[in-house]
Design an enzyme around this catalytic site. Structure first.
Site, PDB file in Angstrom:
ATOM      1  N   GLU A 166       0.797  -1.229   0.000  1.00  0.00           N
ATOM      2  CA  GLU A 166       0.000   0.000   0.000  1.00  0.00           C
ATOM      3  C   GLU A 166       0.833   1.283   0.000  1.00  0.00           C
ATOM      4  OE1 GLU A 166      -2.968  -0.292   3.086  1.00  0.00           O
ATOM      5  OE2 GLU A 166      -3.963  -1.967   2.110  1.00  0.00           O
ATOM      6  N   GLU A 360      -5.281  -8.896   0.643  1.00  0.00           N
ATOM      7  CA  GLU A 360      -5.944  -8.608   1.924  1.00  0.00           C
ATOM      8  C   GLU A 360      -7.422  -8.410   1.677  1.00  0.00           C
ATOM      9  OE1 GLU A 360      -4.389  -5.280   4.207  1.00  0.00           O
ATOM     10  OE2 GLU A 360      -2.337  -5.906   3.830  1.00  0.00           O
TER      11      GLU A 360
HETATM   12  C1  FCB Z   1      -4.492  -2.371   5.455  1.00  0.00           C
HETATM   13  C2  FCB Z   1      -3.122  -2.741   5.983  1.00  0.00           C
HETATM   14  C3  FCB Z   1      -3.147  -3.841   7.002  1.00  0.00           C
HETATM   15  C4  FCB Z   1      -4.307  -3.707   7.950  1.00  0.00           C
HETATM   16  C5  FCB Z   1      -5.604  -3.518   7.189  1.00  0.00           C
HETATM   17  C6  FCB Z   1      -6.823  -3.433   8.051  1.00  0.00           C
HETATM   18  O1  FCB Z   1      -4.462  -1.058   4.993  1.00  0.00           O
HETATM   19  O2  FCB Z   1      -2.295  -3.147   4.916  1.00  0.00           O
HETATM   20  O3  FCB Z   1      -1.909  -3.854   7.667  1.00  0.00           O
HETATM   21  O4  FCB Z   1      -4.077  -2.683   8.832  1.00  0.00           O
HETATM   22  O5  FCB Z   1      -5.529  -2.391   6.386  1.00  0.00           O
END
Ligand code: FCB
Length: 453
Positions: A166, A360
């Site tokens: 990110e 994620e």
């Molecule tokens: C993302 C992050 C991860 C976690 C999630 C909820 O932005 O990469 O580390 O904090 O959000």
């Protein structure tokens, strides 16, 4: 869609990151990170929480690998703490730190769990921050040298590498809003920070091309941006936010130039030469995508509802809460599974058919207490189900999606929210650190076992 059978080689995993789970951040010769420093600065993290203990994974890693195996996972995404391996960020390797990751990777491979290793999940060595951190034009070279150490040590057993997690979050909440480490409010620095992150990714990929034998990519946070009303100002704001969040990093990597909106968004703070000389001028346009990344990792949580707001800099827009009847998580994020399908289809349409992973996806809820030994996290179960369906819809339409990583394996240190926000499939007792799988973990295990949804 009735039921969908996932491809046989689809990877099923969970994701974590070093500072969020490991604890003992200074053990065995490790150098402090910007997150260690930030969390130890009064008022930065809710309740004064820090990652000093986190989930104790640095000591309990073997138990956690066993847990992944019990839950039927076939893959695991974790990150390496740069400062464990290079305490000063550069120079001498700390073997004890590197050995921790060697042991972890060996244990995963032994269990048949595919490791996906993220090189940078926000924990820059503090020694490098003292040299300007990502604002320093040398930062891409620091990163490539660090990456090379890991490639040499682990590429024989790690088939999937993620350079940076990110970059947008590193840039904006980290350097403009001051919400995340290093906690700066330096709007003027943002374009260069982002540029250096892109150059760092490219430098690591170049190093990997010389010695690596597998696949390397980047993980970006993506979300569809929808106007909060039909007003033209909101529609334009949603378009700007789309460039700002979804295209700022991917356009230069995959199309060879920054979105034209960037200059408009940053005004005088946007260096003119970035339009003439994007970070990867030799690539792009001619189908040479593989030079800049082998895959895109998609971190998907929600969508953005966008309202024009001239006082918010640099975007002139802000994200607003959805209508009261819409389900939201304890982060205040709307549960919006259709956005995952839309995001995966959008990636293919805009950038072509490159391999994708959902690196994620998950949700924070306040879980009920265990009843008869079961933590029935019904809302997380729903979230998981609906998002796996959303992923399946994209697969059905031929998107080259190769794996899904739930965020997160464990309840962990959720950055500036500390331990108050719980994303885990597995509960971690704050006192004993005992792990208890929630119902979502067993639902996930069942999906993995049967291979369809
Ligand atoms: C993302 C992050 C991860 C976690 C999630 C909820 O932005 O990469 O580390 O904090 O959000």
């Amino acid at each position: 869609m009735s039921s969908y059978h996932f491809p046989a080689n689809f990877l099923w995993g969970a994701a974590t990151s070093a500072y969020q789970i490991e604890g003992d951040p200074l053990a065995d010769g490790a150098g402090a990170s910007i997150w260690h420093r930030f969390a130890h600065t009064l008022g930065r993290v809710a309740n004064g929480d820090t990652g000093d203990r986190a989930c104790g994974h640095y000591r309990r890693w073997a138990e956690d690998v066993a847990l992944l195996a019990e839950l039927g996972m076939t893959a695991y995404r974790f990150s390496v703490a740069w400062g464990r391996v290079l305490p000063d960020g550069r120079g001498a390797v700390n073997q004890r730190g590197l050995d921790f990751y060697r042991r972890l990777v060996d244990a995963l491979v032994e269990r048949g769990i595919t490791p996906m290793l993220t090189l940078y999940h926000w924990d820059l060595p503090a020694a490098l921050q003292d040299r300007g951190g990502w604002r320093n034009p040398d930062s891409p070279a620091w990163f490539a040298d660090y990456a090379q150490v890991l490639f040499e040590a682990l590429d024989d057993r790690v088939p999937l590498w993620v350079t940076i997690n990110e970059p947008w979050v590193v840039t904006i909440p980290g350097h403009v809003d001051g919400e995340l480490a290093p906690g700066l409010r330096d709007l003027g620095a943002a374009p260069r920070v982002a540029h250096h992150l892109l150059l760092a990714h490219l430098a690591a990929v170049a190093a990997y091309r010389a010695s690596g034998r597998h696949q390397i990519g980047i993980a970006v946070n993506l979300e569809p941006q929808h106007p909060a009303s039909a007003a033209l100002a909101d529609q334009l704001a949603a378009q700007r936010r789309d460039a700002f969040i979804n295209r700022w990093f991917l356009d230069p990597l995959l199309l060879g130039s920054y979105p034209s909106e960037m200059a408009e968004i940053f005004g005088a703070a946007w260096p003119e030469e970035f339009m003439l000389n994007p970070p990867n001028p030799p690539f792009s346009k001619g189908g040479e995508m593989s030079l800049t990344t082998d895959f895109i990792g998609v971190n998907y949580y929600s969508r953005g509802l966008v309202q024009a707001e001239p006082t918010v800099r640099p975007l002139g827009a802000r994200r607003v809460s959805p209508a009261a009847e819409v389900p939201i998580t304890t982060m205040g994020w709307e549960v919006y599974p259709a956005g995952l399908t839309a995001t995966l289809l959008w990636l293919r349409e805009r950038y072509g058919a490159l391999p994708l992973y959902i690196t994620e996806n998950g949700a924070a809820f306040s879980d009920p207490p265990a009843a008869h030994g079961v933590i029935d996290d019904a809302q997380r179960v729903d979230y998981l189900h609906s998002h796996l369906h959303a992923a399946a819809l994209a697969l059905e339409q031929g998107v080259d999606l190769r794996g899904y990583f739930a965020w997160s394996l464990l309840d962990n240190f959720e950055w500036a929210h500390g331990y108050a926000q719980r994303f885990g499939l597995v509960q971690v007792d704050p006192l004993t650190l005992a792990r208890t799988p929630k119902r979502s973990a067993s639902v996930y295990r069942d999906v993995i076992r049967r291979g369809w949804i």
